[in-house]
Design an enzyme around this catalytic site. Structure first.
Site, PDB file in Angstrom:
ATOM      1  N   MET A 265      -5.190   9.627  -6.334  1.00  0.00           N
ATOM      2  CA  MET A 265      -5.843   8.986  -7.470  1.00  0.00           C
ATOM      3  C   MET A 265      -5.076   9.152  -8.782  1.00  0.00           C
ATOM      4  SD  MET A 265      -8.064   7.596  -5.755  1.00  0.00           S
ATOM      5  CE  MET A 265      -9.245   6.859  -6.830  1.00  0.00           C
ATOM      6  N   ARG A 266      -3.757   9.372  -8.724  1.00  0.00           N
ATOM      7  CA  ARG A 266      -2.968   9.414  -9.952  1.00  0.00           C
ATOM      8  C   ARG A 266      -2.096   8.165 -10.021  1.00  0.00           C
ATOM      9  NH1 ARG A 266      -5.025  12.164 -13.503  1.00  0.00           N
ATOM     10  NH2 ARG A 266      -3.074  12.483 -14.611  1.00  0.00           N
TER      11      ARG A 266
ATOM     12  N   HIS B  13      -5.385   0.356  -0.525  1.00  0.00           N
ATOM     13  CA  HIS B  13      -6.339   0.061  -1.593  1.00  0.00           C
ATOM     14  C   HIS B  13      -7.566  -0.591  -0.959  1.00  0.00           C
ATOM     15  CE1 HIS B  13      -7.731  -0.963  -5.621  1.00  0.00           C
ATOM     16  NE2 HIS B  13      -7.988  -2.177  -5.172  1.00  0.00           N
TER      17      HIS B  13
ATOM     18  N   THR C  16       4.698  -0.432  -6.441  1.00  0.00           N
ATOM     19  CA  THR C  16       5.694  -0.804  -7.463  1.00  0.00           C
ATOM     20  C   THR C  16       5.156  -0.321  -8.810  1.00  0.00           C
ATOM     21  OG1 THR C  16       4.568  -2.898  -7.860  1.00  0.00           O
ATOM     22  CG2 THR C  16       6.314  -2.892  -6.168  1.00  0.00           C
TER      23      THR C  16
ATOM     24  N   GLY D 244      -9.052  13.026   2.493  1.00  0.00           N
ATOM     25  CA  GLY D 244      -7.891  12.845   3.364  1.00  0.00           C
ATOM     26  C   GLY D 244      -8.181  12.171   4.692  1.00  0.00           C
TER      27      GLY D 244
HETATM   28  C1  GRF Z   1     -10.407   5.342   0.465  1.00  0.00           C
HETATM   29  O1  GRF Z   1     -11.377   4.333   0.262  1.00  0.00           O
HETATM   30  C2  GRF Z   1      -9.059   4.795   0.025  1.00  0.00           C
HETATM   31  O2  GRF Z   1      -8.977   3.388   0.171  1.00  0.00           O
HETATM   32  C3  GRF Z   1      -9.049   5.139  -1.421  1.00  0.00           C
HETATM   33  O3  GRF Z   1      -9.547   6.471  -1.429  1.00  0.00           O
HETATM   34  C4  GRF Z   1     -10.658   6.499  -0.509  1.00  0.00           C
HETATM   35  C5  GRF Z   1     -10.753   7.857   0.134  1.00  0.00           C
HETATM   36  O4  GRF Z   1      -9.684   8.007   0.994  1.00  0.00           O
HETATM   37  N1  GRF Z   1      -7.729   5.006  -1.967  1.00  0.00           N
HETATM   38  P1  GRF Z   1      -9.469   9.353   1.913  1.00  0.00           P
HETATM   39  O5  GRF Z   1     -10.705   9.553   2.735  1.00  0.00           O
HETATM   40  O6  GRF Z   1      -9.240  10.507   0.962  1.00  0.00           O
HETATM   41  O7  GRF Z   1      -8.272   9.006   2.746  1.00  0.00           O
END
Ligand code: GRF
Length: 206
Positions: free
Chosen positions: A90-91, A109, A141, A12
């Site tokens: 991550m889903r 991203h 999208t 996070g």
């Molecule tokens: C980051 O590199 C973000 O770009 C990717 O997840 C990684 C971890 O993000 N989508 P966070 O530290 O959980 O915000």
């Protein structure tokens, strides 16, 4: 004042950067942080920042994406967010879900899209011998990592870089880019944000 829901799966750090940016005359405030992973580090960080949190574990739903997203929608509705920010979430979300939030959902991203959608972005940039890498904030999208780009931040690839070293350099820029884009987006300003500066095109590079 726009209410922002932030979806996470892990530490996070992007969520923290977004939450800490929403102060003063910022047109938005954090309303809830939802994780699909029970006990994700970001949940404790959000709670420490005084933000309501919820967990919707995707595992009990197996492959039933619609059922998971219905539970996610229920958790979110508690806070009535106007906007959603995916931050290390991550889903993959279905076209039904992204359609319901069209124009109101952002993602960050860790690559210079359209290069390297999907995973292992830093390793792929290194394997390709790219001179620079970075991150992109885009509208979400139905197509994965392919919505309208609202901001990009670039970093150099340095000799001897490992994927972890490059990821750390990009992550520091993510924490600057995402808050800058959200501030504009929440104010209905869709001018793209470029860090450290507008892309140099041949005409302007003279
Ligand atoms: C980051 O590199 C973000 O770009 C990717 O997840 C990684 C971890 O993000 N989508 P966070 O530290 O959980 O915000």
């Amino acid at each position: 004042m726009k209410r922002v829901g932030i979806l996470i799966s892990g530490g996070g750090s992007n969520m923290v950067a977004l939450v800490e940016s929403m102060t003063g005359d910022h047109p938005a405030r954090p309303a809830i942080v939802v994780s699909n992973v029970p006990g994700a580090g970001g949940l404790a960080r959000a709670a420490a920042l005084g933000i309501p949190t919820a967990t919707v574990d995707h595992r009990p739903y197996g492959g039933d994406r619609a059922a998971f997203e219905a539970a996610l929608g229920t958790a979110l509705s508690e806070a009535s967010p106007d906007l959603l920010c995916l931050a290390g979430f991550m889903r993959i979300l279905s076209p039904d879900f992204t359609g319901a939030w069209a124009g109101r959902i952002l993602n960050i991203h860790p690559s210079l899209l359209p290069k390297y959608p999907g995973l292992r972005t830093h390793a792929r940039a290194l394997e390709a011998g790219d001179a620079e890498a970075g991150c992109t904030v885009h509208e979400v999208t139905a197509a994965l990592d392919a919505g309208p780009i609202l901001g990009q931040a670039r970093v150099p690839v340095l000799p001897g870089d490992t994927a972890d070293a490059l990821a750390a350099r990009v992550l520091a820029m993510e924490h600057r880019l995402y808050p800058a884009v959200l501030r504009r987006f929440a104010a209905c300003d869709r001018r793209p944000v470029y860090l450290p500066g507008p892309p140099q095109t041949p005409m302007t590079a003279r």
